[in-house]
Design a protein around this motif. Structure first.
Motif, PDB file in Angstrom:
ATOM      1  N   HIS A  71       0.851  -1.196   0.000  1.00  0.00           N
ATOM      2  CA  HIS A  71       0.000   0.000   0.000  1.00  0.00           C
ATOM      3  C   HIS A  71       0.884   1.244   0.000  1.00  0.00           C
ATOM      4  CE1 HIS A  71      -3.363   2.565   1.965  1.00  0.00           C
ATOM      5  NE2 HIS A  71      -3.448   2.593   0.648  1.00  0.00           N
ATOM      6  N   PRO A  73       1.972   5.180  -0.621  1.00  0.00           N
ATOM      7  CA  PRO A  73       1.340   6.507  -0.561  1.00  0.00           C
ATOM      8  C   PRO A  73       1.309   7.151  -1.938  1.00  0.00           C
ATOM      9  CG  PRO A  73       3.091   6.279   1.092  1.00  0.00           C
ATOM     10  CD  PRO A  73       3.229   5.130   0.143  1.00  0.00           C
ATOM     11  N   GLU A  81      -6.514  12.892  -1.154  1.00  0.00           N
ATOM     12  CA  GLU A  81      -5.838  11.633  -1.479  1.00  0.00           C
ATOM     13  C   GLU A  81      -4.974  11.148  -0.323  1.00  0.00           C
ATOM     14  OE1 GLU A  81      -5.373  12.032  -6.335  1.00  0.00           O
ATOM     15  OE2 GLU A  81      -3.894  12.975  -5.018  1.00  0.00           O
ATOM     16  N   TRP A  85      -5.518   7.703   1.829  1.00  0.00           N
ATOM     17  CA  TRP A  85      -4.469   6.701   2.037  1.00  0.00           C
ATOM     18  C   TRP A  85      -4.347   6.380   3.529  1.00  0.00           C
ATOM     19  CZ3 TRP A  85      -0.117   5.977   4.870  1.00  0.00           C
ATOM     20  CH2 TRP A  85       0.709   4.916   4.504  1.00  0.00           C
ATOM     21  N   HIS A  89      -4.867   2.764   5.241  1.00  0.00           N
ATOM     22  CA  HIS A  89      -3.743   2.129   5.918  1.00  0.00           C
ATOM     23  C   HIS A  89      -4.087   1.844   7.380  1.00  0.00           C
ATOM     24  CE1 HIS A  89       0.371   0.893   5.110  1.00  0.00           C
ATOM     25  NE2 HIS A  89       0.666   1.210   6.347  1.00  0.00           N
TER      26      HIS A  89
END
Length: 375
Positions: A71, A73, A81, A85, A89
């Motif tokens: 995952h 950034p 955005e 993220w 997470h």
């Protein structure tokens, strides 16, 4: 990453920093969940008898580890955005936490895992401690993760016999300590972030000062030397137009000699203000190149468009002059203008020389005039 690449707004910088810290601090965490589960399974009384549970736990924590590592950034994300993220997470972090909390409870409840109960309890303490110290930037989420790690095991111990009371009380006291530590770490992280943001703002101010002429507040020669080649390269790469206007105040030495240097400085400041009144696009770069010489870089501007603006500026200056210190000061300027051309061969130096030659022709032909660069 340089300071120029960092987000400039305080809100976006804080989110960006939190994303970087969260990403860095979760890379190894997932591996330790997997290792802790493998130790509990392998040190159980009969690992092969619990093959299904062992493989299921390994698959789950392996998946959580992969989710953390894969995952990534957003490279240059907006605030929305970056926040998205972080939310996703943290979803992985909370899933890992509840997964380990249930694994701890499973180990305590399952007879075959009793030899590994101490491993599971110590791992719970370690994971919750790491959460309190490393993820306190989001205090509520970190608190939720700690409770998800702790509560299944605490509930199991509370329902057990008297032999688990000491362990239960010890874990409860340690949980209260972690909450206090998390609050302190949260404040420390906020203080660190504020200091980092202040340092970044100071660096940006110093960078702006190094690129700004102190008298006129226009860009200085240093900024021109950095900006001009880059704009020429961009114009060549995209086939776009780039016009350059060079200007000299006529007989500026006479103004200093007859009226004094303070009047000369006031004249330079007024000239800069007049430039701002005529060249108002955000994309235009207004510069003082040194002494009484000024320049304007106009991207996506044809030679004819730039010529009309330059002529309007010259005529207004000649007709209006400046009102300085309660007196009228007549001022004119000589101008040289050119547009980046294929004959320059992609050379910013060749382009500048053509325009500079046009400026000197304007001076030689009587001043107070505009000359176009040859080619």
């Amino acid at each position: 990453m340089t300071d120029a690449d960092l987000p400039h707004s305080p809100e976006r910088f804080c989110l960006w920093r939190e994303v970087q810290d969260t990403r860095t601090r979760t890379r190894l965490g997932g591996a330790f969940y997997l290792i802790a589960w493998l130790l509990c399974w392998l040190f159980s009384a009969a690992p092969l008898q619990h093959l299904g549970a062992g493989l299921a736990g390994s698959a789950f924590f392996g998946l959580m580890l992969a989710a953390r590592l894969l995952h990534h950034p957003p490279a240059a994300g907006t605030e929305a955005e970056l926040q998205r993220w972080l939310d996703r997470h943290w979803g992985v972090i909370l899933m890992s936490s509840i997964g380990w909390g249930l694994a701890h409870a499973w180990v305590l409840l399952t007879a075959g895992f009793q030899p590994a109960s101490l491993i599971a309890t110590l791992a719970t303490v370690a994971f919750s401690t790491a959460m309190a110290f490393n993820f306190a930037m989001r205090r509520r989420r970190a608190a939720l993760a700690i409770f998800l790690l702790y509560l299944p095991g605490l509930a199991t111990l509370a329902l057990g016999d008297d032999s688990t009371r000491a362990e239960l009380v010890t874990l409860v006291f340690y949980l209260s300590y972690l909450i206090l530590v998390m609050n302190r770490t949260h404040h420390e992280y906020g203080t660190m972030l504020a200091l980092e943001l202040q340092l970044l703002e100071q660096r940006q101010r110093l960078d702006t000062l190094s690129r700004t002429d102190g008298l006129t507040q226009l860009g200085n020669r240093y900024q021109f030397n950095n900006l001009f080649p880059a704009m020429c390269a961009n114009a060549q790469r995209h086939g776009s137009e780039l016009s350059l206007l060079l200007m000299d105040i006529d007989f500026f030495k006479r103004i200093n000699d007859e009226h004094g240097h303070s009047m000369g400085d006031a004249c330079l400041r007024a000239f800069g203000e007049r430039m701002r009144a005529f060249f108002r696009r955000d994309s235009d770069a207004l510069l003082r190149l040194g002494g009484e010489e000024f320049g304007v870089l106009m991207p996506d501007t044809s030679l004819e468009q730039a010529r009309q603006l330059a002529e309007q500026f010259r005529e207004d200056l000649a007709n209006q002059g400046f009102q300085l210190g309660g007196q009228h000061l007549p001022v004119t300027a000589s101008l040289g203008l050119g547009c980046f051309h294929e004959r320059d061969g992609g050379s910013a130096e060749a382009f500048f020389k053509r325009v500079d030659d046009a400026l000197y022709r304007a001076k030689a032909l009587g001043r107070d005039r505009l000359e176009l660069a040859e080619g």
